[in-house]
Scaffold this motif. Structure first.
Motif, PDB file in Angstrom:
ATOM      1  N   LEU A   1       0.810  -1.220   0.000  1.00  0.00           N
ATOM      2  CA  LEU A   1       0.000   0.000   0.000  1.00  0.00           C
ATOM      3  C   LEU A   1       0.845   1.273   0.000  1.00  0.00           C
ATOM      4  O   LEU A   1       0.330   2.342  -0.306  1.00  0.00           O
ATOM      5  CB  LEU A   1      -0.926   0.023   1.220  1.00  0.00           C
ATOM      6  CG  LEU A   1      -2.116  -0.915   1.197  1.00  0.00           C
ATOM      7  CD1 LEU A   1      -2.849  -0.869   2.535  1.00  0.00           C
ATOM      8  CD2 LEU A   1      -3.062  -0.559   0.067  1.00  0.00           C
ATOM      9  N   GLU A   2       2.104   1.175   0.327  1.00  0.00           N
ATOM     10  CA  GLU A   2       2.947   2.364   0.479  1.00  0.00           C
ATOM     11  C   GLU A   2       3.098   3.183  -0.795  1.00  0.00           C
ATOM     12  O   GLU A   2       3.389   4.368  -0.727  1.00  0.00           O
ATOM     13  CB  GLU A   2       4.318   1.978   1.023  1.00  0.00           C
ATOM     14  CG  GLU A   2       4.276   1.555   2.463  1.00  0.00           C
ATOM     15  CD  GLU A   2       5.634   1.149   3.002  1.00  0.00           C
ATOM     16  OE1 GLU A   2       6.642   1.214   2.250  1.00  0.00           O
ATOM     17  OE2 GLU A   2       5.690   0.756   4.176  1.00  0.00           O
ATOM     18  N   SER A   3       2.878   2.572  -1.945  1.00  0.00           N
ATOM     19  CA  SER A   3       3.017   3.319  -3.187  1.00  0.00           C
ATOM     20  C   SER A   3       1.745   4.083  -3.564  1.00  0.00           C
ATOM     21  O   SER A   3       1.711   4.763  -4.579  1.00  0.00           O
ATOM     22  CB  SER A   3       3.422   2.387  -4.330  1.00  0.00           C
ATOM     23  OG  SER A   3       2.427   1.400  -4.529  1.00  0.00           O
ATOM     24  N   TYR A   4       0.718   3.987  -2.727  1.00  0.00           N
ATOM     25  CA  TYR A   4      -0.542   4.681  -2.983  1.00  0.00           C
ATOM     26  C   TYR A   4      -0.756   5.768  -1.957  1.00  0.00           C
ATOM     27  O   TYR A   4      -0.361   5.639  -0.802  1.00  0.00           O
ATOM     28  CB  TYR A   4      -1.716   3.685  -2.953  1.00  0.00           C
ATOM     29  CG  TYR A   4      -1.538   2.626  -3.999  1.00  0.00           C
ATOM     30  CD1 TYR A   4      -1.808   2.904  -5.328  1.00  0.00           C
ATOM     31  CD2 TYR A   4      -1.039   1.385  -3.679  1.00  0.00           C
ATOM     32  CE1 TYR A   4      -1.611   1.951  -6.320  1.00  0.00           C
ATOM     33  CE2 TYR A   4      -0.831   0.423  -4.647  1.00  0.00           C
ATOM     34  CZ  TYR A   4      -1.123   0.703  -5.962  1.00  0.00           C
ATOM     35  OH  TYR A   4      -0.902  -0.228  -6.937  1.00  0.00           O
ATOM     36  N   PRO A   5      -1.390   6.860  -2.366  1.00  0.00           N
ATOM     37  CA  PRO A   5      -1.550   7.988  -1.441  1.00  0.00           C
ATOM     38  C   PRO A   5      -2.560   7.716  -0.321  1.00  0.00           C
ATOM     39  O   PRO A   5      -3.589   7.093  -0.541  1.00  0.00           O
ATOM     40  CB  PRO A   5      -2.037   9.124  -2.340  1.00  0.00           C
ATOM     41  CG  PRO A   5      -2.630   8.458  -3.525  1.00  0.00           C
ATOM     42  CD  PRO A   5      -1.905   7.155  -3.693  1.00  0.00           C
ATOM     43  N   VAL A   6      -2.211   8.209   0.855  1.00  0.00           N
ATOM     44  CA  VAL A   6      -3.153   8.235   1.975  1.00  0.00           C
ATOM     45  C   VAL A   6      -3.979   9.497   1.781  1.00  0.00           C
ATOM     46  O   VAL A   6      -3.436  10.594   1.729  1.00  0.00           O
ATOM     47  CB  VAL A   6      -2.428   8.247   3.336  1.00  0.00           C
ATOM     48  CG1 VAL A   6      -3.426   8.430   4.466  1.00  0.00           C
ATOM     49  CG2 VAL A   6      -1.604   6.995   3.523  1.00  0.00           C
ATOM     50  N   VAL A   7      -5.299   9.322   1.651  1.00  0.00           N
ATOM     51  CA  VAL A   7      -6.165  10.478   1.389  1.00  0.00           C
ATOM     52  C   VAL A   7      -6.942  10.901   2.639  1.00  0.00           C
ATOM     53  O   VAL A   7      -7.643  11.904   2.609  1.00  0.00           O
ATOM     54  CB  VAL A   7      -7.145  10.195   0.229  1.00  0.00           C
ATOM     55  CG1 VAL A   7      -6.377  10.050  -1.068  1.00  0.00           C
ATOM     56  CG2 VAL A   7      -7.994   8.971   0.507  1.00  0.00           C
ATOM     57  N   GLY A   8      -6.782  10.144   3.710  1.00  0.00           N
ATOM     58  CA  GLY A   8      -7.470  10.513   4.933  1.00  0.00           C
ATOM     59  C   GLY A   8      -7.314   9.471   6.001  1.00  0.00           C
ATOM     60  O   GLY A   8      -6.555   8.507   5.863  1.00  0.00           O
ATOM     61  N   THR A   9      -8.067   9.678   7.060  1.00  0.00           N
ATOM     62  CA  THR A   9      -8.084   8.762   8.190  1.00  0.00           C
ATOM     63  C   THR A   9      -9.545   8.469   8.547  1.00  0.00           C
ATOM     64  O   THR A   9     -10.455   9.179   8.120  1.00  0.00           O
ATOM     65  CB  THR A   9      -7.373   9.349   9.417  1.00  0.00           C
ATOM     66  OG1 THR A   9      -8.019  10.561   9.790  1.00  0.00           O
ATOM     67  CG2 THR A   9      -5.893   9.597   9.138  1.00  0.00           C
ATOM     68  N   ILE A  10      -9.746   7.444   9.349  1.00  0.00           N
ATOM     69  CA  ILE A  10     -11.077   7.088   9.808  1.00  0.00           C
ATOM     70  C   ILE A  10     -11.377   7.869  11.089  1.00  0.00           C
ATOM     71  O   ILE A  10     -10.550   7.910  11.999  1.00  0.00           O
ATOM     72  CB  ILE A  10     -11.194   5.566  10.054  1.00  0.00           C
ATOM     73  CG1 ILE A  10     -11.026   4.823   8.736  1.00  0.00           C
ATOM     74  CG2 ILE A  10     -12.516   5.209  10.717  1.00  0.00           C
ATOM     75  CD1 ILE A  10     -12.079   5.145   7.687  1.00  0.00           C
ATOM     76  N   LYS A  11     -12.578   8.467  11.132  1.00  0.00           N
ATOM     77  CA  LYS A  11     -13.003   9.182  12.336  1.00  0.00           C
ATOM     78  C   LYS A  11     -13.107   8.207  13.484  1.00  0.00           C
ATOM     79  O   LYS A  11     -13.578   7.104  13.335  1.00  0.00           O
ATOM     80  CB  LYS A  11     -14.378   9.827  12.110  1.00  0.00           C
ATOM     81  CG  LYS A  11     -14.364  10.963  11.157  1.00  0.00           C
ATOM     82  CD  LYS A  11     -15.759  11.541  11.007  1.00  0.00           C
ATOM     83  CE  LYS A  11     -15.755  12.627   9.944  1.00  0.00           C
ATOM     84  NZ  LYS A  11     -17.116  13.154   9.724  1.00  0.00           N
ATOM     85  N   LYS A  12     -12.640   8.643  14.627  1.00  0.00           N
ATOM     86  CA  LYS A  12     -12.687   7.796  15.820  1.00  0.00           C
ATOM     87  C   LYS A  12     -13.960   8.052  16.604  1.00  0.00           C
ATOM     88  O   LYS A  12     -14.508   9.074  16.631  1.00  0.00           O
ATOM     89  CB  LYS A  12     -11.476   8.056  16.687  1.00  0.00           C
ATOM     90  CG  LYS A  12     -10.202   7.840  15.905  1.00  0.00           C
ATOM     91  CD  LYS A  12      -9.259   7.003  16.653  1.00  0.00           C
ATOM     92  CE  LYS A  12      -7.969   6.927  15.865  1.00  0.00           C
ATOM     93  NZ  LYS A  12      -7.472   5.741  15.542  1.00  0.00           N
TER      94      LYS A  12
END
Length: 78
Positions: free
Chosen positions: A67-78
């Protein structure tokens, strides 16, 4: 960074020209450019728009660093 609910990420399922997002360890990845996610499915085993944390940790034949080659576009709300 954008925060998503699980329900919001589920809309990014690769169907009807939608982007393809998956969740791993609280991060939301955009894997739309991956040839392995055609039609919103990965190798017939996983569906886009879902949390893959458990599947990647327990059963994937590759490491999480795929997955490291793909962008992180956000996080999950806690």
């Amino acid at each position: 960074m954008q925060e998503f609910t699980i329900e919001e990420v589920a809309k990014y399922n690769g169907k009807d020209e939608e982007k393809v997002y998956v969740i791993y360890d609280g991060n939301v990845y955009d894997v739309s450019d991956s040839d392995f996610w055609g039609g919103g499915e990965h190798m017939g085993l996983h569906e886009a728009g879902t949390d893959l944390t458990e599947a990647l940790n327990l059963e994937a034949p590759h490491e999480v660093d795929a997955l490291e080659s793909y962008p992180v576009v956000g996080t999950i709300k806690k």
